[in-house]
Motif scaffolding. Structure first.
Motif, PDB file in Angstrom:
ATOM      1  N   MET A 188       0.872  -1.213   0.000  1.00 30.72           N
ATOM      2  CA  MET A 188      -0.011   0.024   0.068  1.00 30.72           C
ATOM      3  C   MET A 188       0.908   1.301   0.003  1.00 30.72           C
ATOM      4  O   MET A 188       0.536   2.199  -0.977  1.00 30.72           O
ATOM      5  N   ALA A 189       1.828   1.251   0.855  1.00 31.55           N
ATOM      6  CA  ALA A 189       2.739   2.431   0.925  1.00 31.55           C
ATOM      7  C   ALA A 189       3.365   2.540  -0.416  1.00 31.55           C
ATOM      8  O   ALA A 189       3.606   3.719  -0.926  1.00 31.55           O
ATOM      9  N   GLU A 190       3.895   1.610  -0.847  1.00 32.26           N
ATOM     10  CA  GLU A 190       4.574   1.575  -2.261  1.00 32.26           C
ATOM     11  C   GLU A 190       3.883   2.089  -3.408  1.00 32.26           C
ATOM     12  O   GLU A 190       4.179   2.843  -4.027  1.00 32.26           O
ATOM     13  N   ALA A 191       2.697   1.610  -3.203  1.00 30.39           N
ATOM     14  CA  ALA A 191       1.553   2.065  -4.302  1.00 30.39           C
ATOM     15  C   ALA A 191       1.362   3.357  -3.959  1.00 30.39           C
ATOM     16  O   ALA A 191       1.203   4.255  -5.114  1.00 30.39           O
ATOM     17  N   GLY A 192       1.291   4.064  -3.004  1.00 29.81           N
ATOM     18  CA  GLY A 192       0.853   5.228  -2.609  1.00 29.81           C
ATOM     19  C   GLY A 192       2.378   6.508  -3.043  1.00 29.81           C
ATOM     20  O   GLY A 192       2.048   7.326  -3.581  1.00 29.81           O
ATOM     21  N   ALA A 193       3.318   5.686  -2.835  1.00 29.60           N
ATOM     22  CA  ALA A 193       4.559   6.383  -3.156  1.00 29.60           C
ATOM     23  C   ALA A 193       4.686   6.503  -4.750  1.00 29.60           C
ATOM     24  O   ALA A 193       5.254   7.465  -5.280  1.00 29.60           O
ATOM     25  N   THR A 194       4.415   5.621  -5.564  1.00 31.53           N
ATOM     26  CA  THR A 194       4.158   5.526  -6.984  1.00 31.53           C
ATOM     27  C   THR A 194       3.377   6.558  -7.573  1.00 31.53           C
ATOM     28  O   THR A 194       3.779   7.463  -8.257  1.00 31.53           O
ATOM     29  N   LEU A 195       2.127   6.560  -6.880  1.00 29.68           N
ATOM     30  CA  LEU A 195       1.366   7.539  -7.379  1.00 29.68           C
ATOM     31  C   LEU A 195       1.828   9.002  -7.043  1.00 29.68           C
ATOM     32  O   LEU A 195       1.599   9.956  -7.574  1.00 29.68           O
ATOM     33  N   PHE A 196       2.312   8.999  -5.827  1.00 28.87           N
ATOM     34  CA  PHE A 196       2.846  10.314  -5.231  1.00 28.87           C
ATOM     35  C   PHE A 196       3.977  10.957  -6.373  1.00 28.87           C
ATOM     36  O   PHE A 196       3.709  12.174  -6.778  1.00 28.87           O
ATOM     37  N   TRP A 251      -2.585   8.441  -0.038  1.00 20.86           N
ATOM     38  CA  TRP A 251      -2.296   8.756   1.333  1.00 20.86           C
ATOM     39  C   TRP A 251      -1.151   7.833   1.913  1.00 20.86           C
ATOM     40  O   TRP A 251      -0.682   8.295   3.123  1.00 20.86           O
ATOM     41  N   PRO A 252      -1.221   6.515   1.869  1.00 18.85           N
ATOM     42  CA  PRO A 252       0.040   5.790   2.278  1.00 18.85           C
ATOM     43  C   PRO A 252       1.481   6.470   2.060  1.00 18.85           C
ATOM     44  O   PRO A 252       2.184   5.834   3.046  1.00 18.85           O
ATOM     45  N   THR A 253       1.440   7.182   1.265  1.00 18.37           N
ATOM     46  CA  THR A 253       2.795   7.873   1.351  1.00 18.37           C
ATOM     47  C   THR A 253       3.072   8.759   2.434  1.00 18.37           C
ATOM     48  O   THR A 253       4.435   8.824   2.881  1.00 18.37           O
ATOM     49  N   SER A 254       2.432   9.156   2.988  1.00 21.90           N
ATOM     50  CA  SER A 254       2.389  10.207   4.018  1.00 21.90           C
ATOM     51  C   SER A 254       2.297   9.324   5.189  1.00 21.90           C
ATOM     52  O   SER A 254       2.612   9.932   6.360  1.00 21.90           O
ATOM     53  N   ARG A 255       1.711   8.339   5.520  1.00 17.86           N
ATOM     54  CA  ARG A 255       1.965   7.404   6.597  1.00 17.86           C
ATOM     55  C   ARG A 255       2.175   5.825   6.110  1.00 17.86           C
ATOM     56  O   ARG A 255       1.193   5.010   6.095  1.00 17.86           O
ATOM     57  N   PRO A 256       3.387   5.823   5.877  1.00 13.32           N
ATOM     58  CA  PRO A 256       3.795   4.356   5.357  1.00 13.32           C
ATOM     59  C   PRO A 256       3.563   3.314   6.392  1.00 13.32           C
ATOM     60  O   PRO A 256       3.324   2.240   5.917  1.00 13.32           O
ATOM     61  N   TRP A 257       3.313   3.644   7.518  1.00 11.94           N
ATOM     62  CA  TRP A 257       3.091   2.562   8.625  1.00 11.94           C
ATOM     63  C   TRP A 257       1.857   1.995   8.726  1.00 11.94           C
ATOM     64  O   TRP A 257       1.336   0.847   9.232  1.00 11.94           O
ATOM     65  N   ALA A 258       0.783   2.748   8.008  1.00 11.02           N
ATOM     66  CA  ALA A 258      -0.506   2.551   8.198  1.00 11.02           C
ATOM     67  C   ALA A 258      -1.149   1.619   7.280  1.00 11.02           C
ATOM     68  O   ALA A 258      -0.453   1.235   6.149  1.00 11.02           O
ATOM     69  N   THR A 259      -2.376   0.947   7.345  1.00 15.45           N
ATOM     70  CA  THR A 259      -2.831  -0.196   6.601  1.00 15.45           C
ATOM     71  C   THR A 259      -4.228   0.443   6.420  1.00 15.45           C
ATOM     72  O   THR A 259      -4.872   1.113   7.046  1.00 15.45           O
ATOM     73  N   ARG A 260      -4.721   0.184   5.377  1.00 10.38           N
ATOM     74  CA  ARG A 260      -6.097   0.626   5.151  1.00 10.38           C
ATOM     75  C   ARG A 260      -6.673  -0.453   4.029  1.00 10.38           C
ATOM     76  O   ARG A 260      -6.216  -1.063   3.073  1.00 10.38           O
ATOM     77  N   THR A 261      -7.860  -0.721   4.498  1.00  9.57           N
ATOM     78  CA  THR A 261      -8.697  -1.784   3.611  1.00  9.57           C
ATOM     79  C   THR A 261      -9.316  -1.004   2.349  1.00  9.57           C
ATOM     80  O   THR A 261      -9.523   0.415   2.403  1.00  9.57           O
ATOM     81  N   ARG A 262      -9.553  -1.548   1.315  1.00 15.35           N
ATOM     82  CA  ARG A 262      -9.952  -0.714   0.164  1.00 15.35           C
ATOM     83  C   ARG A 262     -11.416  -0.596   0.205  1.00 15.35           C
ATOM     84  O   ARG A 262     -12.196  -1.689   0.765  1.00 15.35           O
TER      85      ARG A 262
END
Lengths: 43, 420
Positions: free
Chosen positions: A1-9, B43-54
Protein backbone atom coordinates in the motif's frame (compact mmCIF):
# COMPACT_ATOMS: atom_id res chain seq x y z
CA UNK A 1 0.00 0.00 0.00
CA UNK A 2 2.73 2.41 0.93
CA UNK A 3 4.70 1.64 -2.20
CA UNK A 4 1.63 2.10 -4.32
CA UNK A 5 1.02 5.44 -2.70
CA UNK A 6 4.61 6.45 -3.24
CA UNK A 7 4.35 5.50 -6.89
CA UNK A 8 1.29 7.65 -7.29
CA UNK A 9 2.96 10.39 -5.36
CA UNK A 10 5.71 10.47 -7.93
CA UNK A 11 3.74 9.68 -11.03
CA UNK A 12 1.31 12.50 -10.46
CA UNK A 13 4.04 14.98 -9.85
CA UNK A 14 3.34 15.55 -6.20
CA UNK A 15 6.93 14.75 -5.30
CA UNK A 16 8.23 17.55 -7.44
CA UNK A 17 6.94 20.07 -4.94
CA UNK A 18 6.03 18.08 -1.86
CA UNK A 19 8.76 15.47 -1.76
CA UNK A 20 11.92 15.39 0.24
CA UNK A 21 14.04 16.23 -2.76
CA UNK A 22 11.71 18.84 -4.11
CA UNK A 23 13.27 21.68 -5.95
CA UNK A 24 10.56 24.09 -5.04
CA UNK A 25 9.38 25.27 -1.70
CA UNK A 26 6.22 23.55 -0.74
CA UNK A 27 5.01 21.73 2.35
CA UNK A 28 6.37 18.23 2.60
CA UNK A 29 3.87 15.44 2.56
CA UNK A 30 6.04 12.75 3.99
CA UNK A 31 5.61 12.38 7.69
CA UNK A 32 2.89 14.95 7.92
CA UNK A 33 0.20 12.47 8.85
CA UNK A 34 -0.73 12.58 12.46
CA UNK A 35 1.36 15.59 13.21
CA UNK A 36 0.18 19.10 13.97
CA UNK A 37 0.27 21.42 11.01
CA UNK A 38 -0.16 25.17 10.99
CA UNK A 39 -3.04 26.85 9.29
CA UNK A 40 -2.77 30.11 7.49
CA UNK A 41 -2.33 33.05 9.76
CA UNK A 42 -0.81 30.96 12.51
CA UNK A 43 -4.09 29.45 13.54
CA UNK B 1 -2.80 24.31 14.43
CA UNK B 2 -4.57 21.14 13.58
CA UNK B 3 -3.73 17.49 13.35
CA UNK B 4 -3.09 16.22 9.85
CA UNK B 5 -5.52 13.38 9.61
CA UNK B 6 -6.92 11.84 6.48
CA UNK B 7 -9.57 14.47 6.25
CA UNK B 8 -7.00 17.22 6.44
CA UNK B 9 -4.82 15.66 3.76
CA UNK B 10 -7.74 15.10 1.46
CA UNK B 11 -9.09 18.60 1.87
CA UNK B 12 -5.67 20.17 1.58
CA UNK B 13 -5.38 18.65 -1.88
CA UNK B 14 -8.92 18.85 -3.11
CA UNK B 15 -10.46 21.73 -1.21
CA UNK B 16 -7.71 23.79 0.29
CA UNK B 17 -9.63 27.05 0.13
CA UNK B 18 -13.08 26.04 1.18
CA UNK B 19 -12.87 24.08 4.37
CA UNK B 20 -9.57 24.90 5.88
CA UNK B 21 -9.10 28.35 4.50
CA UNK B 22 -5.65 27.71 3.14
CA UNK B 23 -4.64 24.83 5.19
CA UNK B 24 -1.03 25.67 5.45
CA UNK B 25 0.76 28.94 5.13
CA UNK B 26 2.36 29.31 1.76
CA UNK B 27 0.83 26.14 0.52
CA UNK B 28 1.28 25.99 -3.22
CA UNK B 29 -1.94 24.24 -3.87
CA UNK B 30 -2.91 22.87 -7.18
CA UNK B 31 -6.22 21.34 -6.32
CA UNK B 32 -7.81 19.20 -8.89
CA UNK B 33 -4.59 18.06 -10.46
CA UNK B 34 -5.49 14.64 -9.21
CA UNK B 35 -8.84 13.24 -8.38
CA UNK B 36 -10.22 12.18 -5.09
CA UNK B 37 -9.63 8.53 -5.77
CA UNK B 38 -6.03 9.10 -6.59
CA UNK B 39 -5.72 11.25 -3.54
CA UNK B 40 -6.97 8.41 -1.43
CA UNK B 41 -4.51 6.01 -2.95
CA UNK B 42 -1.68 8.43 -2.28
CA UNK B 43 -2.31 8.67 1.41
CA UNK B 44 -0.11 5.76 2.35
CA UNK B 45 2.83 7.82 1.24
CA UNK B 46 2.29 10.17 4.10
CA UNK B 47 1.86 7.37 6.59
CA UNK B 48 3.78 4.39 5.38
CA UNK B 49 3.16 2.51 8.58
CA UNK B 50 -0.56 2.55 8.15
CA UNK B 51 -2.77 -0.06 6.62
CA UNK B 52 -6.05 0.59 5.01
CA UNK B 53 -8.69 -1.61 3.56
CA UNK B 54 -9.98 -0.91 0.12
CA UNK B 55 -13.26 0.83 0.23
CA UNK B 56 -16.10 0.49 -2.19
CA UNK B 57 -15.44 3.90 -3.64
CA UNK B 58 -11.88 3.13 -4.54
CA UNK B 59 -11.30 3.03 -8.20
CA UNK B 60 -9.09 0.31 -9.37
CA UNK B 61 -6.08 1.17 -11.47
CA UNK B 62 -6.21 0.61 -15.15
CA UNK B 63 -6.29 -2.84 -16.55
CA UNK B 64 -2.58 -2.66 -17.17
CA UNK B 65 -1.97 -2.13 -13.51
CA UNK B 66 -0.80 1.42 -13.90
CA UNK B 67 -2.39 4.52 -12.64
CA UNK B 68 -3.78 6.65 -15.37
CA UNK B 69 -2.86 10.29 -15.53
CA UNK B 70 -5.40 12.82 -14.53
CA UNK B 71 -8.16 13.26 -17.02
CA UNK B 72 -9.81 16.43 -18.00
CA UNK B 73 -11.80 17.76 -15.09
CA UNK B 74 -15.13 17.67 -16.77
CA UNK B 75 -14.57 14.30 -18.29
CA UNK B 76 -15.01 15.63 -21.78
CA UNK B 77 -12.74 14.93 -24.64
CA UNK B 78 -13.89 17.13 -27.49
CA UNK B 79 -11.73 19.69 -29.22
CA UNK B 80 -13.08 22.62 -27.27
CA UNK B 81 -12.38 21.05 -23.94
CA UNK B 82 -8.86 20.29 -25.01
CA UNK B 83 -8.22 23.79 -26.20
CA UNK B 84 -9.74 25.41 -23.17
CA UNK B 85 -8.62 23.06 -20.50
CA UNK B 86 -7.14 24.72 -17.47
CA UNK B 87 -5.51 21.54 -16.27
CA UNK B 88 -1.85 20.91 -16.44
CA UNK B 89 -2.16 17.57 -18.11
CA UNK B 90 -4.48 18.92 -20.75
CA UNK B 91 -2.14 21.81 -21.36
CA UNK B 92 0.75 19.43 -21.69
CA UNK B 93 -1.04 17.43 -24.32
CA UNK B 94 -2.13 20.53 -26.16
CA UNK B 95 1.38 21.83 -26.15
CA UNK B 96 2.77 18.56 -27.29
CA UNK B 97 0.35 18.58 -30.15
CA UNK B 98 1.00 22.18 -31.05
CA UNK B 99 4.76 21.71 -30.97
CA UNK B 100 4.45 18.78 -33.28
CA UNK B 101 2.12 20.66 -35.55
CA UNK B 102 4.35 23.68 -35.75
CA UNK B 103 7.35 21.55 -36.46
CA UNK B 104 5.51 20.04 -39.35
CA UNK B 105 4.59 23.50 -40.52
CA UNK B 106 8.20 24.55 -40.31
CA UNK B 107 9.30 21.44 -42.10
CA UNK B 108 6.73 21.97 -44.81
CA UNK B 109 7.87 25.54 -45.20
CA UNK B 110 11.45 24.38 -45.45
CA UNK B 111 10.47 21.90 -48.09
CA UNK B 112 8.64 24.51 -50.08
CA UNK B 113 11.57 26.85 -49.91
CA UNK B 114 13.91 24.12 -50.98
CA UNK B 115 11.69 23.20 -53.89
CA UNK B 116 11.48 26.81 -54.80
CA UNK B 117 15.22 27.11 -54.87
CA UNK B 118 15.57 23.93 -56.89
CA UNK B 119 13.31 25.22 -59.60
CA UNK B 120 15.41 26.37 -62.54
CA UNK B 121 13.00 29.05 -63.58
CA UNK B 122 11.32 29.97 -60.41
CA UNK B 123 8.23 31.98 -60.10
CA UNK B 124 8.28 35.71 -59.89
CA UNK B 125 8.30 35.67 -56.15
CA UNK B 126 11.26 33.38 -55.92
CA UNK B 127 13.80 36.09 -55.51
CA UNK B 128 11.67 37.87 -52.98
CA UNK B 129 11.26 34.70 -51.06
CA UNK B 130 14.94 34.08 -51.04
CA UNK B 131 15.70 37.55 -49.92
CA UNK B 132 13.12 37.35 -47.21
CA UNK B 133 14.55 34.10 -46.03
CA UNK B 134 18.09 35.28 -45.99
CA UNK B 135 17.23 38.51 -44.37
CA UNK B 136 15.25 36.68 -41.76
CA UNK B 137 18.29 34.63 -41.03
CA UNK B 138 19.75 37.70 -39.48
CA UNK B 139 17.43 37.14 -36.62
CA UNK B 140 19.13 33.94 -35.65
CA UNK B 141 21.08 35.92 -33.15
CA UNK B 142 17.90 36.29 -31.21
CA UNK B 143 16.93 32.69 -31.36
CA UNK B 144 20.34 31.48 -30.39
CA UNK B 145 19.92 33.28 -27.12
CA UNK B 146 17.04 31.08 -26.20
CA UNK B 147 17.63 27.73 -24.73
CA UNK B 148 15.39 25.09 -26.02
CA UNK B 149 14.24 21.91 -24.44
CA UNK B 150 15.00 18.44 -25.52
CA UNK B 151 12.56 15.65 -24.96
CA UNK B 152 14.04 12.65 -23.32
CA UNK B 153 12.85 10.25 -25.95
CA UNK B 154 14.70 12.30 -28.55
CA UNK B 155 17.97 12.07 -26.69
CA UNK B 156 19.67 8.75 -27.36
CA UNK B 157 21.27 7.21 -24.38
CA UNK B 158 19.88 9.73 -21.98
CA UNK B 159 19.56 8.63 -18.44
CA UNK B 160 16.00 8.79 -17.31
CA UNK B 161 17.03 10.56 -14.19
CA UNK B 162 18.31 13.35 -16.35
CA UNK B 163 15.23 13.57 -18.47
CA UNK B 164 13.60 16.34 -16.53
CA UNK B 165 16.71 18.38 -16.75
CA UNK B 166 16.86 17.78 -20.45
CA UNK B 167 13.31 18.79 -20.94
CA UNK B 168 13.56 21.72 -18.61
CA UNK B 169 17.19 22.73 -18.60
CA UNK B 170 18.20 24.95 -15.82
CA UNK B 171 18.75 28.37 -17.11
CA UNK B 172 21.71 30.30 -15.97
CA UNK B 173 22.25 33.92 -15.35
CA UNK B 174 24.14 34.04 -18.60
CA UNK B 175 21.14 32.70 -20.46
CA UNK B 176 18.86 35.11 -18.67
CA UNK B 177 21.13 38.00 -19.40
CA UNK B 178 21.38 36.94 -22.99
CA UNK B 179 17.64 36.87 -23.22
CA UNK B 180 17.41 40.32 -21.75
CA UNK B 181 19.93 41.61 -24.23
CA UNK B 182 18.04 39.92 -27.00
CA UNK B 183 14.84 41.57 -25.89
CA UNK B 184 16.49 44.94 -25.68
CA UNK B 185 17.96 44.38 -29.11
CA UNK B 186 14.54 43.63 -30.49
CA UNK B 187 13.05 46.62 -28.77
CA UNK B 188 15.74 48.81 -30.19
CA UNK B 189 15.11 47.32 -33.58
CA UNK B 190 11.48 48.26 -33.41
CA UNK B 191 12.05 51.75 -32.14
CA UNK B 192 14.69 52.46 -34.70
CA UNK B 193 12.62 51.14 -37.53
CA UNK B 194 14.83 48.28 -38.45
CA UNK B 195 18.24 46.80 -38.01
CA UNK B 196 21.00 47.20 -40.47
CA UNK B 197 23.85 44.91 -39.67
CA UNK B 198 26.18 46.24 -42.29
CA UNK B 199 29.60 44.72 -42.37
CA UNK B 200 31.82 42.13 -43.82
CA UNK B 201 29.93 39.29 -42.27
CA UNK B 202 26.87 40.40 -44.13
CA UNK B 203 28.65 40.49 -47.45
CA UNK B 204 29.93 36.99 -47.27
CA UNK B 205 26.62 35.42 -46.46
CA UNK B 206 24.81 33.25 -48.87
CA UNK B 207 22.15 35.85 -49.20
CA UNK B 208 23.56 36.95 -52.50
CA UNK B 209 24.35 33.61 -53.96
CA UNK B 210 20.87 32.59 -55.09
CA UNK B 211 20.50 35.83 -56.95
CA UNK B 212 23.94 36.70 -58.24
CA UNK B 213 22.69 38.91 -60.98
CA UNK B 214 20.56 40.85 -58.61
CA UNK B 215 23.41 41.15 -56.18
CA UNK B 216 25.80 42.36 -58.80
CA UNK B 217 23.30 44.89 -59.87
CA UNK B 218 22.53 45.92 -56.35
CA UNK B 219 25.53 47.37 -54.73
CA UNK B 220 23.56 47.68 -51.55
CA UNK B 221 22.84 44.02 -51.21
CA UNK B 222 25.11 43.65 -48.26
CA UNK B 223 23.36 46.47 -46.54
CA UNK B 224 20.03 44.77 -46.57
CA UNK B 225 17.96 45.14 -43.50
CA UNK B 226 16.68 41.82 -42.29
CA UNK B 227 13.13 42.79 -41.62
CA UNK B 228 11.82 46.22 -41.11
CA UNK B 229 9.98 45.76 -37.90
CA UNK B 230 8.53 49.20 -38.03
CA UNK B 231 6.56 48.73 -41.17
CA UNK B 232 4.60 45.72 -42.26
CA UNK B 233 6.63 45.15 -45.34
CA UNK B 234 10.00 43.86 -46.24
CA UNK B 235 12.53 46.58 -46.22
CA UNK B 236 14.30 47.26 -49.44
CA UNK B 237 17.09 49.67 -50.04
CA UNK B 238 16.93 49.42 -53.76
CA UNK B 239 13.61 50.61 -55.14
CA UNK B 240 14.29 48.67 -58.31
CA UNK B 241 13.76 45.49 -56.39
CA UNK B 242 10.37 46.49 -55.17
CA UNK B 243 7.53 44.46 -56.55
CA UNK B 244 3.82 44.92 -56.38
CA UNK B 245 2.37 43.12 -53.45
CA UNK B 246 5.73 42.71 -51.83
CA UNK B 247 4.42 42.97 -48.34
CA UNK B 248 4.01 40.90 -45.30
CA UNK B 249 0.99 39.12 -46.61
CA UNK B 250 3.20 37.44 -49.18
CA UNK B 251 6.14 36.97 -46.95
CA UNK B 252 7.53 33.60 -46.16
CA UNK B 253 6.45 31.83 -42.97
CA UNK B 254 9.86 32.47 -41.55
CA UNK B 255 9.20 36.16 -41.68
CA UNK B 256 5.92 35.68 -39.92
CA UNK B 257 7.70 33.66 -37.31
CA UNK B 258 10.24 36.38 -36.91
CA UNK B 259 7.58 38.96 -36.37
CA UNK B 260 5.63 36.85 -33.94
CA UNK B 261 8.63 35.90 -31.91
CA UNK B 262 9.89 39.42 -31.82
CA UNK B 263 6.58 40.64 -30.50
CA UNK B 264 6.61 37.94 -27.86
CA UNK B 265 10.07 38.89 -26.79
CA UNK B 266 9.21 42.54 -26.69
CA UNK B 267 6.18 41.88 -24.55
CA UNK B 268 8.03 39.49 -22.35
CA UNK B 269 11.05 41.60 -21.64
CA UNK B 270 9.49 44.30 -19.47
CA UNK B 271 7.34 41.79 -17.66
CA UNK B 272 10.35 39.72 -16.92
CA UNK B 273 12.23 42.78 -15.78
CA UNK B 274 9.46 43.72 -13.38
CA UNK B 275 9.36 40.22 -12.04
CA UNK B 276 13.10 40.22 -11.56
CA UNK B 277 12.65 43.34 -9.54
CA UNK B 278 9.97 41.71 -7.44
CA UNK B 279 12.16 38.76 -6.76
CA UNK B 280 15.04 41.03 -5.91
CA UNK B 281 12.83 42.86 -3.47
CA UNK B 282 11.61 39.64 -2.06
CA UNK B 283 15.11 38.45 -1.50
CA UNK B 284 16.20 41.77 -0.08
CA UNK B 285 13.64 41.61 2.67
CA UNK B 286 14.46 37.97 3.21
CA UNK B 287 10.98 36.68 3.16
CA UNK B 288 12.20 33.43 1.73
CA UNK B 289 9.55 33.07 -0.89
CA UNK B 290 6.65 34.84 -2.36
CA UNK B 291 3.90 33.92 -0.03
CA UNK B 292 0.35 33.40 -1.03
CA UNK B 293 -1.14 36.17 1.10
CA UNK B 294 1.32 38.67 -0.30
CA UNK B 295 1.43 38.33 -4.00
CA UNK B 296 -0.97 35.56 -4.27
CA UNK B 297 0.66 33.20 -6.64
CA UNK B 298 3.61 31.16 -5.48
CA UNK B 299 3.11 29.03 -8.52
CA UNK B 300 3.70 32.12 -10.59
CA UNK B 301 6.99 32.55 -8.86
CA UNK B 302 7.90 28.98 -9.55
CA UNK B 303 6.94 29.18 -13.14
CA UNK B 304 8.80 32.33 -13.80
CA UNK B 305 11.99 31.53 -12.05
CA UNK B 306 12.18 27.80 -11.68
CA UNK B 307 12.28 28.34 -7.98
CA UNK B 308 14.72 26.16 -6.21
CA UNK B 309 15.63 26.05 -2.62
CA UNK B 310 19.21 26.82 -3.27
CA UNK B 311 18.93 29.19 -6.16
CA UNK B 312 15.57 30.86 -5.93
CA UNK B 313 16.40 33.50 -8.46
CA UNK B 314 17.47 31.19 -11.21
CA UNK B 315 15.67 32.57 -14.13
CA UNK B 316 13.90 31.01 -16.99
CA UNK B 317 14.94 32.62 -20.16
CA UNK B 318 11.94 31.80 -22.23
CA UNK B 319 9.75 34.87 -22.42
CA UNK B 320 6.77 32.83 -23.38
CA UNK B 321 6.66 31.60 -19.85
CA UNK B 322 6.11 35.13 -18.75
CA UNK B 323 3.42 35.69 -21.29
CA UNK B 324 1.71 32.50 -20.36
CA UNK B 325 1.69 33.42 -16.75
CA UNK B 326 0.64 37.01 -17.18
CA UNK B 327 -1.94 36.18 -19.79
CA UNK B 328 -4.37 34.51 -17.42
CA UNK B 329 -4.02 37.36 -14.98
CA UNK B 330 -4.83 39.89 -17.66
CA UNK B 331 -7.74 37.83 -18.85
CA UNK B 332 -9.06 37.56 -15.33
CA UNK B 333 -8.64 41.29 -14.83
CA UNK B 334 -10.58 41.88 -18.02
CA UNK B 335 -13.37 39.74 -16.75
CA UNK B 336 -12.77 37.01 -19.25
CA UNK B 337 -13.58 33.68 -17.80
CA UNK B 338 -12.70 30.69 -19.80
CA UNK B 339 -13.73 27.20 -19.26
CA UNK B 340 -12.97 25.78 -15.89
CA UNK B 341 -14.52 23.89 -13.12
CA UNK B 342 -13.43 26.21 -10.39
CA UNK B 343 -10.77 23.97 -9.06
CA UNK B 344 -7.94 26.30 -9.83
CA UNK B 345 -7.23 29.92 -9.34
CA UNK B 346 -9.10 32.35 -11.46
CA UNK B 347 -5.88 33.48 -12.95
CA UNK B 348 -5.29 30.14 -14.49
CA UNK B 349 -8.07 30.37 -16.99
CA UNK B 350 -6.16 30.24 -20.18
CA UNK B 351 -6.70 28.06 -23.17
CA UNK B 352 -4.51 25.08 -23.03
CA UNK B 353 -2.89 25.72 -26.34
CA UNK B 354 -1.68 29.06 -25.01
CA UNK B 355 -0.61 27.92 -21.63
CA UNK B 356 2.26 26.11 -23.20
CA UNK B 357 2.42 23.15 -20.84
CA UNK B 358 2.61 22.30 -17.95
CA UNK B 359 2.76 23.30 -14.41
CA UNK B 360 3.14 19.87 -13.04
CA UNK B 361 6.57 19.23 -11.74
CA UNK B 362 6.66 15.79 -13.20
CA UNK B 363 5.69 17.00 -16.60
CA UNK B 364 9.07 16.14 -17.97
CA UNK B 365 8.65 12.56 -17.00
CA UNK B 366 5.08 12.53 -18.16
CA UNK B 367 5.72 13.95 -21.57
CA UNK B 368 6.85 10.73 -23.05
CA UNK B 369 5.21 8.98 -25.92
CA UNK B 370 3.94 6.43 -23.48
CA UNK B 371 2.26 9.05 -21.38
CA UNK B 372 0.78 10.79 -24.35
CA UNK B 373 -0.54 7.53 -25.65
CA UNK B 374 -1.95 6.65 -22.31
CA UNK B 375 -3.69 9.93 -21.67
CA UNK B 376 -5.04 10.06 -25.17
CA UNK B 377 -6.08 6.46 -24.80
CA UNK B 378 -5.07 5.72 -28.32
CA UNK B 379 -5.60 2.28 -29.72
CA UNK B 380 -2.68 0.16 -28.89
CA UNK B 381 -2.02 1.99 -25.69
CA UNK B 382 1.42 2.33 -24.38
CA UNK B 383 3.99 1.43 -27.03
CA UNK B 384 6.74 1.30 -24.49
CA UNK B 385 5.03 -1.01 -22.10
CA UNK B 386 4.95 1.54 -19.39
CA UNK B 387 8.67 2.00 -19.24
CA UNK B 388 8.40 5.57 -20.22
CA UNK B 389 5.76 6.53 -17.73
CA UNK B 390 7.25 5.86 -14.40
CA UNK B 391 10.43 7.77 -13.99
CA UNK B 392 11.82 7.59 -10.57
CA UNK B 393 13.11 10.83 -9.36
CA UNK B 394 11.93 14.15 -8.25
CA UNK B 395 12.15 16.73 -10.89
CA UNK B 396 12.31 19.52 -11.75
CA UNK B 397 13.68 22.97 -12.19
CA UNK B 398 10.93 24.72 -13.97
CA UNK B 399 7.38 24.03 -14.51
CA UNK B 400 5.97 25.90 -17.42
CA UNK B 401 7.34 25.09 -20.79
CA UNK B 402 6.35 27.69 -23.27
CA UNK B 403 8.35 26.37 -26.10
CA UNK B 404 5.69 26.25 -28.72
CA UNK B 405 6.30 29.60 -30.38
CA UNK B 406 9.97 29.28 -29.75
CA UNK B 407 10.13 25.91 -31.36
CA UNK B 408 8.15 27.29 -34.21
CA UNK B 409 10.68 30.03 -34.54
CA UNK B 410 13.51 27.57 -34.35
CA UNK B 411 11.90 25.40 -36.97
CA UNK B 412 11.45 28.42 -39.14
CA UNK B 413 15.01 29.37 -38.54
CA UNK B 414 16.05 25.91 -39.61
CA UNK B 415 13.88 26.45 -42.63
CA UNK B 416 15.82 29.52 -43.53
CA UNK B 417 19.08 27.69 -43.04
CA UNK B 418 18.03 24.86 -45.26
CA UNK B 419 17.08 27.38 -47.86
CA UNK B 420 20.55 28.82 -47.66
Amino acid sequence: MAEAGATLFRSYGCSGCHGLNATVRAPLLEGVYGHPVPLEGGR
Amino acid sequence: MTIADERYIRDSILLPMSRWRRVQAGHAHLPGAIGGTTCSRSWPTSRPWATRTRGPSDERPSSRGRARPAELPDGRADVKSWLLTPTTSGSACSTWFSITLFFFIGGAAATLVRLELMTPRATSCSRDLQQAVHRARRGDGLFLLIRRSRPCWATPGADHDRCPRLAFPRSTWRAGTSFMLGGLFTLWAVLSGGVEPAGRSTRRTAACSPTPRSCRRRSGCHRGVLVDLHRPELHRHDPQDARPGDDLAQAAPVVWAMYATSVIMILGTPVLAVTVGLVGLERAVRRGDIRTPSWGRPILFQHLFCSTRTRPSTSCSCPVRVINEIGPVLLAAAGVRLQGDGHRDDGDRLPGFLVGATTCSSAASRCTPAWVFSILQLPGGDPLGGQGVQLDGDPVQGSVSGDTPMLYALASSACSRSAG
